[in-house]
Design an enzyme around this catalytic site. Structure first.
Site, short mmCIF file in Angstrom:
data_model
loop_
_atom_site.label_atom_id
_atom_site.label_comp_id
_atom_site.label_asym_id
_atom_site.label_seq_id
_atom_site.Cartn_x
_atom_site.Cartn_y
_atom_site.Cartn_z
N ASN A 1 1.50 -7.02 -9.32
CA ASN A 1 1.06 -6.66 -7.97
C ASN A 1 -0.20 -7.43 -7.64
OD1 ASN A 1 3.09 -4.71 -7.62
ND2 ASN A 1 1.91 -3.28 -8.85
N ARG B 1 -0.89 12.63 -6.55
CA ARG B 1 -0.68 12.22 -5.16
C ARG B 1 -0.19 13.42 -4.37
NH1 ARG B 1 1.88 6.18 -4.70
NH2 ARG B 1 0.80 5.25 -6.49
N LYS C 1 18.95 -7.05 -11.05
CA LYS C 1 17.81 -6.79 -10.16
C LYS C 1 17.72 -7.83 -9.05
CE LYS C 1 14.58 -4.61 -13.42
NZ LYS C 1 13.24 -4.76 -14.06
N LYS D 1 5.37 6.80 -7.29
CA LYS D 1 4.55 7.41 -8.32
C LYS D 1 4.09 8.79 -7.85
CE LYS D 1 3.29 2.89 -9.90
NZ LYS D 1 2.43 1.70 -9.65
N LYS E 1 10.58 -12.20 -7.81
CA LYS E 1 10.55 -11.64 -9.17
C LYS E 1 11.09 -12.61 -10.21
CE LYS E 1 8.87 -8.28 -6.98
NZ LYS E 1 7.41 -8.22 -6.87
N ARG F 1 -2.43 -6.97 -5.24
CA ARG F 1 -3.23 -6.20 -4.27
C ARG F 1 -3.93 -5.03 -4.96
NH1 ARG F 1 -0.05 -1.90 -4.81
NH2 ARG F 1 2.18 -2.26 -4.84
#
Ligand code: MV4
Length: 445
Positions: A289, A337, A158, A237, A116, A291
Site C-alpha cells: 500500500n 473500527r 487473482k 478490517k 499486482k 498510502r
C-alpha cells in the site's frame, strides 16, 4: 515547510491530517460534498471549499474540482488521506503538474504497486519472499492448467488490478480450474476494466501481517514494526493490533529488515505498508500500500511516532526526525473500527446521532468524525470512529479496551460496538490465536 495543505478527504482521516497540520503550523483547507456541509472536517479547517454533490465520483474523486479548489485557495500541497484518490497515480501526476506537492510517494511507485503482477515482479527483484505462483499473467486455460500443476492445488486466481478480494477465485483441483479462471477474468473485467489475472498457491490459514515503512529523500529508511490485521470481514478490517501476537522480536527484525532494504533499493519516498500472509513461520508478500492506512494509530501508539507528521515532513523535503536505532516497541495497541452498521447484519445505519459519549482514561484514543447532533450521511464508507487503545502489554491493553467499549455511547443509530464487545469475550481473541478465516468462518457463522 508547506504553508497551506488541502486535505482531499473526509471523515476521521481528514481530522487526523488536519491535526498534524496544526502541530506543524500549516493552514488547512477542507474540501467537501454537499452531503458533508455539517461535517467535522469542514468545521475545523481554516478554509473550506464545496466541490460537488454527494456522489463520490462528482466530489471526493473529482480531480478537476479538487485541483481547481487547491488553486483557488493557494494550497502548496494536497494530502489525499486514505481511500478515494490516495493510490491514484494519475492524480498524483496531475497534482505535481500543477506545481502542487502530492503528499505521497512518487507516481511511478503508486502505479507499479497498483498492478499486482508488476508489484510481485518488483518485490521478487528486491528480495521479498513471495507466495509461490505464476511469474506473470495467465494467458489462457492451457497456461492455467500448466501453472497449476507446477504450483500445486489448491490454487488462487487473482486480478492484476485487484486488491480487496475482488476477482479472486479458488480452484481446489483441476475440475474447478476452468470455472475459476473464467469467472475471475470476467469479474476483474467488470470491476477494473482489466481482465488480466495471475495465479498463486492458496494458503489455507494464514495471518495478515503488514510492515509500516517510512523513507526520506536523504536515504534514511526505517520500519515501525508490524500490525496484525487478520480479523477481517469481507476484506474489511474489523480489529487490528500491534505488535502481532504471532511473532517475536527476532522475527520482527527479520521481516522489518527485508521490508526496509527493499524500499530503500526501490528509491521509494514517503510512507508505505508491505502486506504479507504469514503461515507456518513464513512470510509471503501479497501487496504494498502506497498510502497512509486507517490502522496507522496503533503503530503510533507503540512507537510514539506521529506518522502523519513524518509523512508531511518527508513530502516537504525534510529528513525523518529519527533513525532505526531510535525506534523501540513500547507495550501493545489494539484498534476497533466502529462502523455505522448493524452489529449482526452489517446493514449500514446512517442517520442522526443524538447522543455521543467518548470513553477516556490512560491509553485511550478516539479518532472520530462524529458529534451529538451529527447526521451520518448514507453516501460514504460507514466508518465513523476508531477506538485505539494502548496498554503496557497485550492483556493490559485488552482490559482497557473492554472498559472503553463499556463507556462509549453512540445512539440511536446502530454501530459495531456490540460486535467488538462479543469478539473481546472470545478465547481466541484472549489468546490471539486467530487467523484470516476465524472471524467469518468461526465467530460469525
Ligand atoms: C490470498 C489468500 C490465500 N492465499 N492469497 C484477500 C485480499 C487480498 N488482499 C489478498 N487476499 C488473500 N490472498 C493466497 N495465495 C487469502 C486472502 C484472503 C485474506 C487475506 C488477508 C486478510 C483477509 C483475507 C480474507 C480472505 C482471503
Amino acid at each position: 515547510m508547506f504553508s497551506k495543505i488541502l486535505i482531499a478527504n473526509r471523515g476521521d482521516v481528514a481530522l487526523r491530517v488536519l491535526r498534524a497540520c496544526k502541530e506543524l503550523n500549516i493552514k488547512t483547507v477542507a474540501i467537501h460534498s454537499t452531503a458533508d456541509n455539517d461535517a467535522m472536517h469542514v468545521r475545523l479547517a481554516d478554509e473550506s471549499v464545496c466541490i460537488g454533490p454527494p456522489e463520490s465520483s462528482k466530489s471526493y474523486l473529482n480531480i478537476h474540482a479538487i485541483i481547481t479548489a487547491a488553486q483557488l485557495v493557494g494550497a502548496d500541497a494536497i494530502h489525499p488521506g486514505v481511500g478515494f484518490l490516495s493510490e491514484n497515480a494519475d492524480f498524483a501526476e496531475i497534482v505535481e503538474a500543477h506545481n502542487i506537492v502530492f503528499i505521497g510517494p512518487k507516481p511511478e511507485h503508486i502505479r507499479c504497486m497498483g498492478d499486482k503482477i508488476e508489484a510481485k515482479i518488483t518485490a521478487k527483484k528486491l528480495g521479498i519472499p513471495l507466495v509461490p505462483g505464476s511469474s506473470g499473467d495467465i494467458k489462457n486455460i492451457v497456461h492455467a492448467k500448466a501453472e497449476a500443476k507446477i504450483i500445486g492445488y489448491p490454487v488462487l486466481i487473482k486480478a492484476a488490478s485487484g486488491g480487496g478480494g475482488r476477482g479472486m477465485k479458488v480452484a481446489q483441483s483441476q475440475d474447478d480450474l476452468e470455472e475459476a479462471f473464467f469467472s475471475a477474468k470476467s469479474e476483474s473485467k467488470a470491476a477494473f476494466g482489466d481482465d488480466r489475472v495471475y495465479m498463486e498457491r492458496y494458503l489455507k490459514n494464514p495471518r495478515h501481517i503488514e510492515v509500516q515503512i517510512l523513507a526520506d529523500k536523504f536515504g534514511n529508511t526505517v520500519h515501525l514494526g508490524e500490525r496484525d490485521c487478520s480479523i477481517q470481514r469481507r476484506h474489511q478490517k474489523v480489529i487490528e493490533e500491534a505488535p502481532s501476537p504471532a511473532i517475536n522480536k527476532k522475527t520482527r527484525e527479520y521481516i522489518g529488515n527485508i521490508a526496509t532494504k527493499a524500499v530503500s533499493k526501490m528509491g521509494y519516498l514517503g510512507l508505505g505498508t508491505i502486506e504479507f500472509l504469514y503461515e507456518n513461520n513464513e512470510f509471503f508478500f501479497i501487496e504494498m500500500n502506497t498510502r497512509l492506512q486507517v490502522e496507522h494509530p496503533i503503530t503510533e501508539a507503540i512507537t510514539g511516532i506521529d506518522i502523519v507528521r513524518e509523512q508531511i515532513m518527508i513530502a516537504s523535503g525534510l529528513p525523518l526526525s529519527f533513525k532505526q536505532s531510535d525506534i523501540s516497541i513500547n507495550g501493545h495497541a489494539i484498534e476497533c473500527r466502529i462502523n455505522a452498521e448493524h452489529p449482526e447484519t452489517f446493514i449500514p445505519s446512517p442517520g442522526k446521532i443524538s447522543q455521543f459519549h467518548s470513553p477516556g482514561g490512560m491509553g485511550v484514543r478516539v479518532d472520530a468524525c462524529i458529534y451529538s447532533g451529527y447526521i451520518v450521511p448514507p453516501n460514504y464508507d460507514s466508518l465513523i470512529a476508531k477506538l485505539i487503545i494502548h496498554g503496557e502489554n497485550r492483556s493490559h491493553c485488552i482490559l482497557r479496551l473492554k472498559q472503553a467499549l463499556k463507556e462509549i455511547i453512540i445512539a440511536p443509530i446502530s454501530t459495531t460496538i456490540d460486535l467488538h464487545k462479543k469478539i473481546l469475550e472470545t478465547k481466541v481473541m484472549e489468546d490471539g490465536s486467530y487467523d484470516i478465516r476465524w472471524l467469518e468462518e468461526e465467530f460469525l457463522s
